[in-house]
Write a protein that holds these residues in place. Structure first.
Motif, PDB file in Angstrom:
ATOM      1  N   ARG A 169       0.837  -0.887   0.155  1.00  0.00           N
ATOM      2  CA  ARG A 169      -0.088   0.272   0.165  1.00  0.00           C
ATOM      3  C   ARG A 169       0.607   1.060   0.097  1.00  0.00           C
ATOM      4  NH1 ARG A 169      -4.661  -0.199   4.624  1.00  0.00           N
ATOM      5  NH2 ARG A 169      -2.698  -0.444   6.059  1.00  0.00           N
ATOM      6  N   HIS A 170       1.763   1.385   0.870  1.00  0.00           N
ATOM      7  CA  HIS A 170       2.881   2.803   0.880  1.00  0.00           C
ATOM      8  C   HIS A 170       3.762   2.374   0.252  1.00  0.00           C
ATOM      9  CE1 HIS A 170      -0.082   3.863   4.200  1.00  0.00           C
ATOM     10  NE2 HIS A 170      -0.164   2.833   4.700  1.00  0.00           N
ATOM     11  N   GLU A 171       4.277   3.553  -0.670  1.00  0.00           N
ATOM     12  CA  GLU A 171       5.891   3.016  -1.667  1.00  0.00           C
ATOM     13  C   GLU A 171       6.427   3.330  -1.169  1.00  0.00           C
ATOM     14  OE1 GLU A 171       4.283   5.313  -5.338  1.00  0.00           O
ATOM     15  OE2 GLU A 171       3.808   3.057  -5.715  1.00  0.00           O
ATOM     16  N   GLY A 172       7.629   2.974  -1.226  1.00  0.00           N
ATOM     17  CA  GLY A 172       9.101   3.507  -0.659  1.00  0.00           C
ATOM     18  C   GLY A 172       9.783   2.869  -0.469  1.00  0.00           C
ATOM     19  N   SER A 173       9.967   1.241  -0.837  1.00  0.00           N
ATOM     20  CA  SER A 173      11.150   0.171  -0.233  1.00  0.00           C
ATOM     21  C   SER A 173      11.950  -0.355  -1.764  1.00  0.00           C
ATOM     22  CB  SER A 173      10.001  -1.260   0.152  1.00  0.00           C
ATOM     23  OG  SER A 173       9.823  -0.908   0.912  1.00  0.00           O
ATOM     24  N   ALA A 174      13.115  -0.227  -1.747  1.00  0.00           N
ATOM     25  CA  ALA A 174      13.904  -0.406  -2.333  1.00  0.00           C
ATOM     26  C   ALA A 174      13.949  -2.260  -2.360  1.00  0.00           C
ATOM     27  CB  ALA A 174      14.859  -0.688  -2.222  1.00  0.00           C
ATOM     28  N   ALA A 175      12.519  -2.904  -1.942  1.00  0.00           N
ATOM     29  CA  ALA A 175      12.716  -4.571  -2.191  1.00  0.00           C
ATOM     30  C   ALA A 175      11.953  -4.888  -1.507  1.00  0.00           C
ATOM     31  CB  ALA A 175      13.891  -5.118  -1.719  1.00  0.00           C
ATOM     32  N   ALA A 176      11.893  -6.007  -2.036  1.00  0.00           N
ATOM     33  CA  ALA A 176      10.217  -6.572  -1.589  1.00  0.00           C
ATOM     34  C   ALA A 176      10.241  -7.190   0.098  1.00  0.00           C
ATOM     35  CB  ALA A 176       9.287  -7.771  -2.611  1.00  0.00           C
ATOM     36  N   PRO A 177       9.330  -6.906   0.461  1.00  0.00           N
ATOM     37  CA  PRO A 177       9.607  -7.968   2.411  1.00  0.00           C
ATOM     38  C   PRO A 177       8.759  -9.556   1.456  1.00  0.00           C
ATOM     39  CG  PRO A 177       7.341  -6.706   1.582  1.00  0.00           C
ATOM     40  CD  PRO A 177       8.174  -6.371   0.682  1.00  0.00           C
ATOM     41  N   THR A 178      10.057 -10.131   1.375  1.00  0.00           N
ATOM     42  CA  THR A 178       9.921 -11.666   0.741  1.00  0.00           C
ATOM     43  C   THR A 178       8.908 -12.273   1.205  1.00  0.00           C
ATOM     44  OG1 THR A 178      11.889 -12.402   0.655  1.00  0.00           O
ATOM     45  CG2 THR A 178      11.120 -11.114  -1.201  1.00  0.00           C
ATOM     46  N   ALA A 179       9.026 -12.467   2.740  1.00  0.00           N
ATOM     47  CA  ALA A 179       7.993 -13.418   2.735  1.00  0.00           C
ATOM     48  C   ALA A 179       6.283 -13.570   2.750  1.00  0.00           C
ATOM     49  CB  ALA A 179       7.494 -13.368   4.616  1.00  0.00           C
ATOM     50  N   GLY A 180       6.008 -11.797   2.616  1.00  0.00           N
ATOM     51  CA  GLY A 180       4.950 -11.845   2.024  1.00  0.00           C
ATOM     52  C   GLY A 180       4.664 -12.173   1.159  1.00  0.00           C
ATOM     53  N   LEU A 181       5.644 -12.352   0.231  1.00  0.00           N
ATOM     54  CA  LEU A 181       4.590 -12.698  -1.515  1.00  0.00           C
ATOM     55  C   LEU A 181       4.275 -14.171  -1.145  1.00  0.00           C
ATOM     56  CD1 LEU A 181       7.842 -11.997  -3.070  1.00  0.00           C
ATOM     57  CD2 LEU A 181       6.074 -10.386  -3.417  1.00  0.00           C
ATOM     58  N   HIS A 182       4.422 -14.878  -0.345  1.00  0.00           N
ATOM     59  CA  HIS A 182       3.630 -15.920   0.075  1.00  0.00           C
ATOM     60  C   HIS A 182       2.089 -16.100  -0.010  1.00  0.00           C
ATOM     61  CE1 HIS A 182       6.804 -17.892  -0.373  1.00  0.00           C
ATOM     62  NE2 HIS A 182       7.228 -17.448   0.741  1.00  0.00           N
ATOM     63  N   PHE A 183       1.205 -14.415   0.029  1.00  0.00           N
ATOM     64  CA  PHE A 183      -0.098 -14.605   0.406  1.00  0.00           C
ATOM     65  C   PHE A 183      -1.327 -14.546  -0.685  1.00  0.00           C
ATOM     66  CE2 PHE A 183       2.009 -14.735   4.657  1.00  0.00           C
ATOM     67  CZ  PHE A 183       1.468 -15.188   5.433  1.00  0.00           C
ATOM     68  N   THR A 184      -2.345 -15.040  -0.620  1.00  0.00           N
ATOM     69  CA  THR A 184      -2.943 -14.097  -1.167  1.00  0.00           C
ATOM     70  C   THR A 184      -4.203 -13.562  -0.758  1.00  0.00           C
ATOM     71  OG1 THR A 184      -4.983 -16.415  -1.607  1.00  0.00           O
ATOM     72  CG2 THR A 184      -2.452 -15.786  -3.136  1.00  0.00           C
ATOM     73  N   GLU A 185      -5.032 -13.162  -0.916  1.00  0.00           N
ATOM     74  CA  GLU A 185      -5.914 -12.701  -0.216  1.00  0.00           C
ATOM     75  C   GLU A 185      -6.961 -13.348   0.043  1.00  0.00           C
ATOM     76  OE1 GLU A 185      -6.060  -9.219   0.430  1.00  0.00           O
ATOM     77  OE2 GLU A 185      -5.685  -7.871  -0.482  1.00  0.00           O
ATOM     78  N   GLU A 186      -7.011 -15.055  -0.867  1.00  0.00           N
ATOM     79  CA  GLU A 186      -7.813 -15.548  -0.730  1.00  0.00           C
ATOM     80  C   GLU A 186      -7.504 -16.888   0.755  1.00  0.00           C
ATOM     81  OE1 GLU A 186      -8.640 -14.529  -4.470  1.00  0.00           O
ATOM     82  OE2 GLU A 186      -7.000 -15.604  -3.654  1.00  0.00           O
ATOM     83  N   LEU A 187      -6.109 -16.388   0.636  1.00  0.00           N
ATOM     84  CA  LEU A 187      -5.461 -17.096   1.934  1.00  0.00           C
ATOM     85  C   LEU A 187      -5.556 -16.444   3.073  1.00  0.00           C
ATOM     86  CD1 LEU A 187      -3.933 -19.306   3.264  1.00  0.00           C
ATOM     87  CD2 LEU A 187      -1.858 -18.571   2.086  1.00  0.00           C
ATOM     88  N   LEU A 188      -5.191 -15.061   3.038  1.00  0.00           N
ATOM     89  CA  LEU A 188      -5.849 -14.176   4.059  1.00  0.00           C
ATOM     90  C   LEU A 188      -7.416 -13.776   4.149  1.00  0.00           C
ATOM     91  CD1 LEU A 188      -3.522 -11.224   3.036  1.00  0.00           C
ATOM     92  CD2 LEU A 188      -3.111 -12.806   5.381  1.00  0.00           C
ATOM     93  N   ASP A 189      -8.395 -14.485   4.207  1.00  0.00           N
ATOM     94  CA  ASP A 189      -9.372 -14.580   3.469  1.00  0.00           C
ATOM     95  C   ASP A 189      -9.619 -15.426   5.159  1.00  0.00           C
ATOM     96  OD1 ASP A 189     -10.094 -11.581   3.378  1.00  0.00           O
ATOM     97  OD2 ASP A 189     -11.238 -13.320   0.947  1.00  0.00           O
ATOM     98  N   GLU A 190      -9.321 -17.181   4.685  1.00  0.00           N
ATOM     99  CA  GLU A 190      -9.050 -18.435   5.463  1.00  0.00           C
ATOM    100  C   GLU A 190      -8.636 -18.175   6.452  1.00  0.00           C
ATOM    101  OE1 GLU A 190      -8.143 -22.041   3.711  1.00  0.00           O
ATOM    102  OE2 GLU A 190      -7.984 -20.936   1.767  1.00  0.00           O
TER     103      GLU A 190
END
Length: 342
Positions: A169-190
């Motif tokens: 949501r908030h722009e400003g990173s020079a790299a991704a917080p990569t542990a979060g790349l595994h999540f989908t909206e559907e998984l978060l809903d579960e």
């Protein structure tokens, strides 16, 4: 403590070059931080590892297209700039290539609409650049910039969003917080449906987190400061979880570092909303104030991130888990598989 204690042999073929098509199909190694017990899963099974009353904390930073390619004004030679930190007033801390030829006073043109002057040198070989342009800087960056993929990823990423978390949501990173790349909206809903509270912090990731250590003793390493922010809504969630004895689970080392920074800032009482810069460095001997468990990827040998997870689970348990992951051919680094330390 010697840095060499955190070394291990990593076969090059285990470094993930591309993301999996399905975010949740990554593999998941679970590690009990007390006993060292391990088990193998698929990432979507993380739902079964979480319990009602847990609080999952995610970093909602968004990666900016921070890599710019331009030409030196005086010679026409190629120049590369990687934006790291917004210093305000159109000034940025950045890494530059070729470093030896881009000295203070050098002028770089990025097409006709963006120009930078190198004002000063900064730590770790960086530079401070001042930009001039017409229009809106972020829009120009979106047009001219490229995603700052780690140097070990050689393949071009066709879908830029694959290097963003689905909740960025908030722009400003020079790299991704990569542990979060595994999540989908559907998984978060579960996960929410199971009675787990999902909340967010922001830490804008700088490359200093991932730089190899250049010292022999762990204690001599100095971290690069990164900007963080934690809202009133989030601290209320966290304080409530702590009062009720629920687990606070950080998604990624960036969330972990932010939570522990805030925990150290308010050691005597409830956490409070705040923002600022953190250079916290966690290694074995560190006493965790907020985080009970961690979802993270597999990291570089002798890196500050391996030391962080070792602070949580112990060096022996981590190195055993990493060897297990290597033996089972887990994928490592940004687009790799995950582990859950609980």
């Amino acid at each position: 403590m010697n840095v060499e204690l955190y070394d291990f042999e990593l076969p090059e073929e285990l470094i993930a070059q591309t993301p999996l098509q399905d975010r949740t199909s990554s593999r998941l190694l679970t590690l009990n931080k007390e006993s060292g017990a391990m088990a193998h899963h698929t990432f979507k099974d993380i739902v079964n590892e979480l319990h009602a009353g847990d609080t999952l904390v995610l970093n909602d930073t968004r990666v900016i297209p921070a890599r710019l390619f331009g030409l030196k004004e005086d010679t026409g030679a190629k120049a590369e700039v990687l934006l790291l930190k917004n210093l305000g007033e159109d000034r940025w801390e950045a890494l530059v290539k070729p470093g030896k030829k881009l000295k203070v006073g050098s002028v770089i043109h990025f097409g006709d609409e963006l120009k930078a002057v190198i004002e000063e040198e900064s730590d770790m070989g960086g530079r401070v650049l001042s930009f001039t342009y017409e229009g809106i800087f972020q829009e120009i960056l979106d047009r001219l910039g490229q995603m700052p993929l780690p140097p070990y990823i050689k393949e071009k990423l066709d879908d830029k969003e694959r290097y963003q978390t689905v909740y960025s949501r908030h722009e400003g990173s020079a790299a991704a917080p990569t542990a979060g790349l595994h999540f989908t909206e559907e998984l978060l809903d579960e996960i929410r449906a199971k009675g787990v509270t999902v909340t967010f912090i922001t830490l804008h990731v700088g490359l200093g987190t991932f730089r190899p250590m250049s010292v022999d003793r762990v204690e001599d390493h100095v971290m690069h400061a990164e900007y963080y922010s934690i809202s009133q809504e989030t601290v209320e969630v966290l304080n409530n979880a702590r009062d009720k004895g629920g687990r606070i689970i950080a998604v990624g080392t960036t969330s972990c570092r932010t939570l522990e920074t805030v925990g150290n800032r308010f050691p005597e009482g409830p956490l409070e909303a705040c923002n600022g810069w953190t250079d916290i460095f966690m290694y074995p001997g560190y006493s965790f104030k907020v985080v009970n468990a961690l979802i993270t990827n597999f990291h570089l040998p002798k890196s500050t991130l391996v030391m962080l997870v070792s602070a949580l689970a112990g060096r022996e348990h981590i190195l055993e888990a990493y060897q297990e992951a290597i033996d089972m051919e887990y994928r490592f680094f940004s687009f790799g598989d995950a582990m859950f330390i609980y």
